[in-house]
Write a protein that holds these residues in place. Structure first.
Motif, PDB file in Angstrom:
ATOM      1  N   GLY A 142       0.820  -1.199   0.000  1.00  0.00           N
ATOM      2  CA  GLY A 142       0.000   0.000   0.000  1.00  0.00           C
ATOM      3  C   GLY A 142       0.851   1.245   0.000  1.00  0.00           C
ATOM      4  O   GLY A 142       2.080   1.200   0.086  1.00  0.00           O
ATOM      5  N   ALA A 157       0.941   5.178   1.749  1.00  0.00           N
ATOM      6  CA  ALA A 157       0.394   6.069   2.781  1.00  0.00           C
ATOM      7  C   ALA A 157       0.945   7.471   2.566  1.00  0.00           C
ATOM      8  O   ALA A 157       2.162   7.652   2.490  1.00  0.00           O
ATOM      9  CB  ALA A 157       0.752   5.569   4.179  1.00  0.00           C
ATOM     10  N   VAL A 174      -0.171   9.821  -7.544  1.00  0.00           N
ATOM     11  CA  VAL A 174       0.871  10.209  -6.587  1.00  0.00           C
ATOM     12  C   VAL A 174       2.245   9.973  -7.194  1.00  0.00           C
ATOM     13  O   VAL A 174       2.527   8.879  -7.702  1.00  0.00           O
ATOM     14  CB  VAL A 174       0.754   9.385  -5.280  1.00  0.00           C
ATOM     15  N   ARG A 228       0.757  19.156  -2.300  1.00  0.00           N
ATOM     16  CA  ARG A 228       1.933  18.525  -1.727  1.00  0.00           C
ATOM     17  C   ARG A 228       1.523  17.513  -0.670  1.00  0.00           C
ATOM     18  O   ARG A 228       0.740  17.836   0.216  1.00  0.00           O
ATOM     19  CB  ARG A 228       2.820  19.608  -1.113  1.00  0.00           C
ATOM     20  N   VAL A 229       2.035  16.297  -0.751  1.00  0.00           N
ATOM     21  CA  VAL A 229       1.824  15.308   0.306  1.00  0.00           C
ATOM     22  C   VAL A 229       3.170  14.701   0.680  1.00  0.00           C
ATOM     23  O   VAL A 229       4.133  14.778  -0.074  1.00  0.00           O
ATOM     24  CB  VAL A 229       0.864  14.157  -0.134  1.00  0.00           C
ATOM     25  N   GLU A 230       3.208  14.133   1.866  1.00  0.00           N
ATOM     26  CA  GLU A 230       4.399  13.414   2.315  1.00  0.00           C
ATOM     27  C   GLU A 230       4.123  11.915   2.162  1.00  0.00           C
ATOM     28  O   GLU A 230       3.092  11.432   2.614  1.00  0.00           O
ATOM     29  CB  GLU A 230       4.648  13.766   3.782  1.00  0.00           C
ATOM     30  N   ILE A 231       5.035  11.213   1.484  1.00  0.00           N
ATOM     31  CA  ILE A 231       4.875   9.763   1.363  1.00  0.00           C
ATOM     32  C   ILE A 231       5.375   9.121   2.651  1.00  0.00           C
ATOM     33  O   ILE A 231       6.547   9.272   3.017  1.00  0.00           O
ATOM     34  CB  ILE A 231       5.690   9.203   0.171  1.00  0.00           C
ATOM     35  N   HIS A 232       4.476   8.422   3.338  1.00  0.00           N
ATOM     36  CA  HIS A 232       4.895   7.789   4.588  1.00  0.00           C
ATOM     37  C   HIS A 232       5.474   6.394   4.317  1.00  0.00           C
ATOM     38  O   HIS A 232       6.524   6.039   4.811  1.00  0.00           O
ATOM     39  CB  HIS A 232       3.726   7.699   5.557  1.00  0.00           C
ATOM     40  N   PHE A 233       4.744   5.592   3.563  1.00  0.00           N
ATOM     41  CA  PHE A 233       5.346   4.361   3.052  1.00  0.00           C
ATOM     42  C   PHE A 233       4.713   4.018   1.717  1.00  0.00           C
ATOM     43  O   PHE A 233       3.608   4.476   1.390  1.00  0.00           O
ATOM     44  CB  PHE A 233       5.257   3.186   4.035  1.00  0.00           C
ATOM     45  N   TYR A 234       5.414   3.239   0.931  1.00  0.00           N
ATOM     46  CA  TYR A 234       4.986   2.835  -0.410  1.00  0.00           C
ATOM     47  C   TYR A 234       5.583   1.465  -0.612  1.00  0.00           C
ATOM     48  O   TYR A 234       6.787   1.321  -0.774  1.00  0.00           O
ATOM     49  CB  TYR A 234       5.530   3.832  -1.445  1.00  0.00           C
ATOM     50  N   ARG A 235       4.761   0.444  -0.546  1.00  0.00           N
ATOM     51  CA  ARG A 235       5.284  -0.880  -0.317  1.00  0.00           C
ATOM     52  C   ARG A 235       4.526  -1.920  -1.135  1.00  0.00           C
ATOM     53  O   ARG A 235       3.305  -1.944  -1.163  1.00  0.00           O
ATOM     54  CB  ARG A 235       5.100  -1.206   1.167  1.00  0.00           C
TER      55      ARG A 235
END
Lengths: 100, 100, 100
Positions: free
Chosen positions: B82, B84, C62, C88-95
């Protein structure tokens, strides 16, 4: 807000979209969630509440900061339960398919 | 994430909404997409995968930066696949229909 | 954009998701609204227009600012009617769930 919230005899989200349009805001989109909870911490779930279908509704409205603030003041007294957030976006294009 | 992702015997998005509520976050809404792709670059399409219905799920959660960061740390190990993202919004109002 | 907008024989939103994927953008999700209006100030409503189902479509994509800007330039000529916003967004995780 909830899908079942009403104002002046129609769904609240419909009322908000029409009010946005009548007040000349650039655009509005209504999204219905599968489930969620909000200000009253009630959990809305599509599976459990299918008959009542009180599902979360998100209305996204785009315009200048000034017009958004004015519009929020307008609907403030109408939304009995809900969460309103404002964020800054950059408009890349905004275009009608019809000739100007 | 995907609609078919599961955790502890229930849909992952349901698990996340319940965890958000139990941890006192201010609100959560689940949206289901028509199609999309993400971290694994698989294309999910409503028309092709209607039977499996592995459609993209978006969970939007609103609270303070501190509580959002803590919650993301909590679910980090649970989301196998996913994306986030975190963004800053201004809360305009947050209101329960019930008397305080 | 609208659900009925088409490009090269397919729904425009499908075309955009495939173009995003082919251009290596990190993720895309298509959301369909219940109702809305936009650049042409036409009101799209699920109840009234159920047969034509010309409902609002939101595509969320994104990636880095640079790749988003390039992609918007690519699709600019293809979207005859619509609104594009960038934030603008901050990517927290992308997995990915698959082993690397």
């Amino acid at each position: 807000m909830g899908e079942n919230d009403r104002h002046q005899g129609r769904p609240l989200y419909e009322w908000i979209v029409r009010a946005a349009r009548e007040n000349g805001l650039a655009g509005a989109t209504v999204l219905r969630g599968l489930e969620g909870y909000g200000a009253a911490s009630r959990l809305h779930t599509a599976k459990i509440l299918r008959l009542s279908s009180d599902l979360p509704i998100v209305v996204e409205i785009v315009d200048s900061e000034e017009k958004i603030e004015s519009f929020l003041a307008l609907i403030d007294g109408v939304v009995g339960e809900g969460l309103a957030t404002v964020e800054r976006v950059e408009i890349h294009f905004y275009r009608s398919g019809k000739p100007d």
